[in-house]
Design an enzyme around this catalytic site. Sequence first.
Site, PDB file in Angstrom:
ATOM      1  N   GLY A 112       0.813  -1.067  -0.068  1.00 34.98           N
ATOM      2  CA  GLY A 112       0.038  -0.006   0.134  1.00 34.98           C
ATOM      3  C   GLY A 112       0.889   1.319  -0.015  1.00 34.98           C
ATOM      4  O   GLY A 112       2.061   1.312   0.198  1.00 34.98           O
ATOM      5  N   CYS A 113       0.287   2.481  -0.265  1.00 35.38           N
ATOM      6  CA  CYS A 113       1.162   3.507  -0.466  1.00 35.38           C
ATOM      7  C   CYS A 113       1.449   4.098   0.869  1.00 35.38           C
ATOM      8  O   CYS A 113       2.713   4.573   0.755  1.00 35.38           O
ATOM      9  CB  CYS A 113       0.240   4.578  -1.183  1.00 35.38           C
ATOM     10  SG  CYS A 113      -1.573   4.956  -0.519  1.00 35.38           S
ATOM     11  N   TYR A 114       0.643   4.202   1.883  1.00 34.98           N
ATOM     12  CA  TYR A 114       1.020   4.709   3.086  1.00 34.98           C
ATOM     13  C   TYR A 114       2.337   3.797   3.620  1.00 34.98           C
ATOM     14  O   TYR A 114       3.262   4.064   4.110  1.00 34.98           O
ATOM     15  CB  TYR A 114      -0.010   4.667   4.050  1.00 34.98           C
ATOM     16  CG  TYR A 114      -0.959   5.919   4.056  1.00 34.98           C
ATOM     17  CD1 TYR A 114      -0.427   7.241   4.129  1.00 34.98           C
ATOM     18  CD2 TYR A 114      -2.302   5.782   3.636  1.00 34.98           C
ATOM     19  CE1 TYR A 114      -1.300   8.501   4.063  1.00 34.98           C
ATOM     20  CE2 TYR A 114      -3.186   6.769   3.448  1.00 34.98           C
ATOM     21  CZ  TYR A 114      -2.885   8.158   3.613  1.00 34.98           C
ATOM     22  OH  TYR A 114      -3.536   9.392   3.613  1.00 34.98           O
TER      23      TYR A 114
END
Lengths: 349, 349, 349, 349
Positions: free
Chosen positions: A150-152
């Site tokens: 995921g990005c975070y």
Amino acid sequence: MHMMRVAVAGASGYAGGEVLRLLLAHPGLEVGAVTASANAGQPLGAVHPHLTPLADRVLEETTAAVLAGHDAVVLALPHGHSAALAAQLGEEVVVVDCGADFRLRSQWSWEAYYDTPWAGSWPYGMPELPTADGRQRARLRGARRIAVPGCYPTAVSLALAPGLAAGLLEPRDVVVVAASGTSGAGKAAKAHLLGSEVMGAMSPYGVGGVHRHTPEIEQNLQEVGGPEVEVSFTPTLAPMPRGILATCTARVTDAGLDPQALRAAWATAYADEPFVHLLPEGRWPSTGSVLGSNCVHLQVALDERVGRAVVVAAVDNLTKGTAGAAVQCLNLALGLPETTGLPLAGVAP
Amino acid sequence: MHMMRVAVAGASGYAGGEVLRLLLAHPGLEVGAVTASANAGQPLGAVHPHLTPLADRVLEETTAAVLAGHDAVVLALPHGHSAALAAQLGEEVVVVDCGADFRLRSQWSWEAYYDTPWAGSWPYGMPELPTADGRQRARLRGARRIAVPGCYPTAVSLALAPGLAAGLLEPRDVVVVAASGTSGAGKAAKAHLLGSEVMGAMSPYGVGGVHRHTPEIEQNLQEVGGPEVEVSFTPTLAPMPRGILATCTARVTDAGLDPQALRAAWATAYADEPFVHLLPEGRWPSTGSVLGSNCVHLQVALDERVGRAVVVAAVDNLTKGTAGAAVQCLNLALGLPETTGLPLAGVAP
Amino acid sequence: MHMMRVAVAGASGYAGGEVLRLLLAHPGLEVGAVTASANAGQPLGAVHPHLTPLADRVLEETTAAVLAGHDAVVLALPHGHSAALAAQLGEEVVVVDCGADFRLRSQWSWEAYYDTPWAGSWPYGMPELPTADGRQRARLRGARRIAVPGCYPTAVSLALAPGLAAGLLEPRDVVVVAASGTSGAGKAAKAHLLGSEVMGAMSPYGVGGVHRHTPEIEQNLQEVGGPEVEVSFTPTLAPMPRGILATCTARVTDAGLDPQALRAAWATAYADEPFVHLLPEGRWPSTGSVLGSNCVHLQVALDERVGRAVVVAAVDNLTKGTAGAAVQCLNLALGLPETTGLPLAGVAP
Amino acid sequence: MHMMRVAVAGASGYAGGEVLRLLLAHPGLEVGAVTASANAGQPLGAVHPHLTPLADRVLEETTAAVLAGHDAVVLALPHGHSAALAAQLGEEVVVVDCGADFRLRSQWSWEAYYDTPWAGSWPYGMPELPTADGRQRARLRGARRIAVPGCYPTAVSLALAPGLAAGLLEPRDVVVVAASGTSGAGKAAKAHLLGSEVMGAMSPYGVGGVHRHTPEIEQNLQEVGGPEVEVSFTPTLAPMPRGILATCTARVTDAGLDPQALRAAWATAYADEPFVHLLPEGRWPSTGSVLGSNCVHLQVALDERVGRAVVVAAVDNLTKGTAGAAVQCLNLALGLPETTGLPLAGVAP
């Protein structure tokens, strides 16, 4: 270079569009089938007018039949759809999933945060993660199935890992506040994501540990820093299309720690990483500097007054945070040099 | 209503311009002299084209002679200039300082963060602050000299005070990450504040406790929660002209705390405050909702997993964060109802 | 001042929200019923969190019964809904319609641009328009039904009217390109209006004279400059929530026209208008300077090389462009001073 | 591919930075010396943090000695500095000037708009321009000196050229209104370009034909459409870092023109152009779709009511509008395929 063909499922969303943008610039991969669900039948130019060279390519239905016969398939689907598709694609096809389905190794964590059955887990596509038995990279070379982070979690895990690995940070006192551009929320039309609403405004969401990236962040950091790691994570929405700025702080284990010793942990950890850059002292990361690139910019400081380290990471949520990581994983899976086709320079200003 | 005349020194900057905007809408105060240094001699229309009714008013030199003879004077000057001017204005003139000069009561703190001699301290203009012996408001009624709080301290102090006052938060484990619009950095032309640089970009600054608002935040919170309070504070620059979103987390003193008990502390503390609003459960503050208003929007959550409270506050850095607070203080000093002339509604979208 | 009660129908949209914001600051009008359709039953705080003082007011269904019994009703509905409601409200109630239903006096024009039956026309709520027999204002004093102008027509008509009225501009060679903030497109969730799509992007729409404001602009300018006036109008969407910048050019009738004579036409026309400001020479309008205000900022130049006048107008599409005009009309209809409660200063930066 | 070395003079500005970004992705060109004036001695990472791979390269003084010995030199200097430098570089070095110095062939025009002596003219670097004797491209192959077009002239000239060349547009009734992102104004710190000032605001500048790109636009269009062409040009500043949206209208010579015949002129003119794309009917250009790419997106419509064609062009002012054109010219001058290393896909959202 022999061109390998890559199909993109879920090509009409932001993640799928970014995968296509990167494939267009890749010297060893070419765009194969592009598929969608609601947008099937439309030309790509209607949904991604920025992909000029692909404007006339028509989106097909997302089916295993359409996706079969490629060297690799990138899935950019809402969670819950990847397992069934992947099962129909032979092991000879590399499958890289940009969705969440195969990221969590704990069924319990999955079920606490998601509303679909746990699908199991695939090798986790964060090559730079310094796990206890070496970089995660080793597990990705030649892999046939990879779960893109995921990005975070990308920004936060790479920010905190060196300090936790080196035992410099208290695993139970980690606080992260991260700001994301609006593309992280996807392309579905929702009133609170209208330009009128988001321009000029910052707001938090998913406060109190309820954001789905929380268990993924903790999974990564626990692998690096041990099972005690727990993270207070607050995401906020920022008035920009792209970018994540993660401000990560943790109490240092040694109140008398030398700031240079702190810094050295990051410098050492990422000295040989092509995409992770510890900035020179005195310069702080900006999401504007990594826009469109696969780089992570990092900086670290010690707040001696309060005994906390502050690590800030900037990434482009769609590039290194999603599609760039997917291509990086494709490179590893397909035996290409890891950095092939991936932009190191951002688009600025 | 008898109109009292208010002079504004430093009227060409963002804070001065916002004071003028609020005075134009105030039924009991009228704009007197407007002064500047480099811009003296120019019409206000040249520096603040949005202040249409004042377009032809000419900026005078900032001197005590020009400022004398008003009912009140608002100083919006760079720090270091207020003391000399204030000393030349008689005690019959109310002086409200938007700068930092008289905010800190500790000479030691001042000297650790500022480069000019400590000027002493004035009553601190945050009426809502719940200090040990009652609201700060009581010290402001009829005061002749008031130090207007900084923008970040306004958001952070009002966010955390109720929990610290009630003993619900660990004073030594407070972490704040705040995002500010660019107007907080002022109107001086600097390359890193160009629109080209800031649009689409988030970046931190003043990391590691070095931002000058740090001691002011701690002064406020120590007054509320005792001398042990210490704060890890990281400010970030967000791509918007106005607004502060402060994400404040602290470990709760009681791991088994009931979320409703946590919430009740804020609900009680601000039940009678006209400008501080605890939002209904499930809604989170947005800087967009308080733009141009004197309101503080708050929300609080308990992250039971990690035992931390998360409190988020949104303010307009130029209104409640500076000029609105100045007018609120003027109202108290001059004997007007505290809310007179202050907008409760934001400008949105 | 005796407070008159004003109901707002369609209060959950952007126009309705702005009407409420202005009513909150109005010394002679107070908010009565607030109604909606899909959002009926919700508190205003859920749809307009910036209207803090009204957060707990509940949206009622839009029915004549709910709207009756007020001194005035503001309609902020999609076109096609106003006629039936208005017919049920007695003539003693002032009705001001922010929608398009009653703006066009030509059934033919209406039917060429709209998909609902022509409803007739009401007095047109642009007090400053210098029509052949005097200002439009005269028709609005004490009126019981008023059609509030569209946002683009407000900017364009006031920009061009003085030159056409004075015979300085060729009526058949008028070209307008205008940029609007995204709130002009409303609050309905549409993918192309997502923040991710509009931030950093400009694009045209309604090109080729097909935008519905075209006949309204021509109606106004024909009333001022004669039946030959025709306008090439291209609207564009700009990455900002609010504001219209209209760049209006027309060939001058006299190639040897003195620039000062051109300018004089505008200076004279608006000398006594409280909301329309011809800026001093050398300063050009910015939408940022009129944000949240009821002002129109204008500037005019003569391009002697090509024999064209260029007039640029900036307005806030939601204030002077919609809700401010509505309140200005209410003032005239209800016998209040025309400027009552309307902000002259913008919110900047 | 043999790598040719390219020096960049004026590398610390926005144009120079974009040239470097494109060179980093170019398979046949590599970055040689990078020079600056005020910033000489600094590492590139301090002025262009987005150019991660060049972060440690040090800016040298801009002198002929430093620039000599490269295959090509790109000048990205303020106007007035190119002639002296170029004179010191031998004819064996390809020199491409991103500044204005060698664009205008008329000394009279130069002196009417610029404050330095006329330097003469070089072949004009717009390969796609359909001049009377064929594409401009033919003059650029193997050229040793090339003047890169201005950003506005690129968008406007390519938008209008096909219609003027085909005799479909009246040469004396051309009106252009264009919006530019703020990077077009450069990187020098000016108060009116601060983020606080430009976010949320649109404003015109250089109104009345005084913008320096006016004579360049007319030079191009006169070459295509004859000496009568004259243009009313109004540039506006838009709240975005990059991008130009040019809205160009002209009266059609034949009031009864078939819209498809109009469209055909553009379709034919650009059928074989790799970077100029006439969009499918019904889709309009957006600057967001060409960000970071070398593409021009075009659309054309006929407003039959008023007898005008409306052509809208979107380009990235820094890529196709400056640095992309420079690299395209380098390719032609150095004998490489014209599209080598130039992005066809934009970065969106």
